[in-house]
Design an enzyme around this catalytic site. Structure first.
Site, PDB file in Angstrom:
ATOM      1  N   HIS A  64       0.795  -1.233   0.000  1.00 49.40           N
ATOM      2  CA  HIS A  64       0.000   0.000   0.000  1.00 49.40           C
ATOM      3  C   HIS A  64       0.827   1.281   0.000  1.00 49.40           C
ATOM      4  O   HIS A  64       0.279   2.367  -0.199  1.00 49.40           O
ATOM      5  CB  HIS A  64      -0.951   0.025   1.196  1.00 49.40           C
ATOM      6  CG  HIS A  64      -0.287   0.401   2.476  1.00 49.40           C
ATOM      7  ND1 HIS A  64       0.545  -0.451   3.157  1.00 49.40           N
ATOM      8  CD2 HIS A  64      -0.318   1.561   3.168  1.00 49.40           C
ATOM      9  CE1 HIS A  64       1.003   0.169   4.228  1.00 49.40           C
ATOM     10  NE2 HIS A  64       0.504   1.389   4.266  1.00 49.40           N
ATOM     11  N   HIS A  79       1.394   6.745  -1.105  1.00 49.42           N
ATOM     12  CA  HIS A  79       0.496   5.951  -0.253  1.00 49.42           C
ATOM     13  C   HIS A  79      -0.758   5.639  -1.070  1.00 49.42           C
ATOM     14  O   HIS A  79      -1.513   6.537  -1.412  1.00 49.42           O
ATOM     15  CB  HIS A  79       0.133   6.736   1.004  1.00 49.42           C
ATOM     16  CG  HIS A  79      -0.505   5.902   2.057  1.00 49.42           C
ATOM     17  ND1 HIS A  79      -1.824   5.502   1.980  1.00 49.42           N
ATOM     18  CD2 HIS A  79      -0.012   5.378   3.196  1.00 49.42           C
ATOM     19  CE1 HIS A  79      -2.107   4.770   3.048  1.00 49.42           C
ATOM     20  NE2 HIS A  79      -1.023   4.679   3.797  1.00 49.42           N
TER      21      HIS A  79
END
Length: 155
Positions: A64, A79
């Site tokens: 992620h 992110h």
């Protein structure tokens, strides 16, 4: 004389979607610039590419988030989505690991956007400059992975 001075690499957009200011990220850690200034993209396609050439300084096992540091010392944190760490890697295919050297435009990860949305999570993805740089958006609306002239980095 500077005849052999390398041209400074211009940042490219790491993902395709709608460009947002960092303040529009639905997470106060990013929106309040706790980690640094940046921008965000509400992802519409799953490929995430390196916005700069450098070393992968962080590659979370969940897929992620990634950090890249270039030769000039600029650090960029990508992110993917909000609270996507809770997916424990489901919906993410990772193509790099910490310590890898990457060229600008290299595929870092692929995210299954349908899966993330089905889990009720946001695909708004912050791109943060953790070294104190300021960011000015140069575009509005849609951007594609690899686009130039999306933001200007100051500092």
């Amino acid at each position: 004389m500077g005849l052999f001075r390398r041209k400074k690499e211009e940042l490219i957009c790491p993902m395709t979607g709608s460009l947002l200011s960092i303040e529009q990220v639905p997470d106060p850690v990013f929106a309040d610039k706790v980690m640094g200034d940046g921008f965000a993209v509400d992802i519409e396609a799953g490929d995430i590419i390196a916005p700069i050439s450098g070393i992968v300084t962080a590659a979370f096992p969940t897929g992620h988030a990634f950090g890249i540091t270039n030769a000039e010392g600029m650090e960029v944190l990508i992110h993917i989505g909000i609270d996507t760490v809770t997916l424990n890697g489901h919906g993410f295919q990772v193509f790099v690991k910490q310590g890898d050297s990457v060229k600008q435009g290299k595929l870092l990860a692929r995210v299954d956007t349908d899966y993330v949305e089905a889990q009720g999570l946001s695909l708004i993805s912050p791109v943060v400059f953790t070294g104190g740089e300021s960011v000015v958006l140069l575009k509005k609306g849609g951007v594609k992975a690899g686009d130039r002239d999306v933001v200007r980095i100051i500092g």
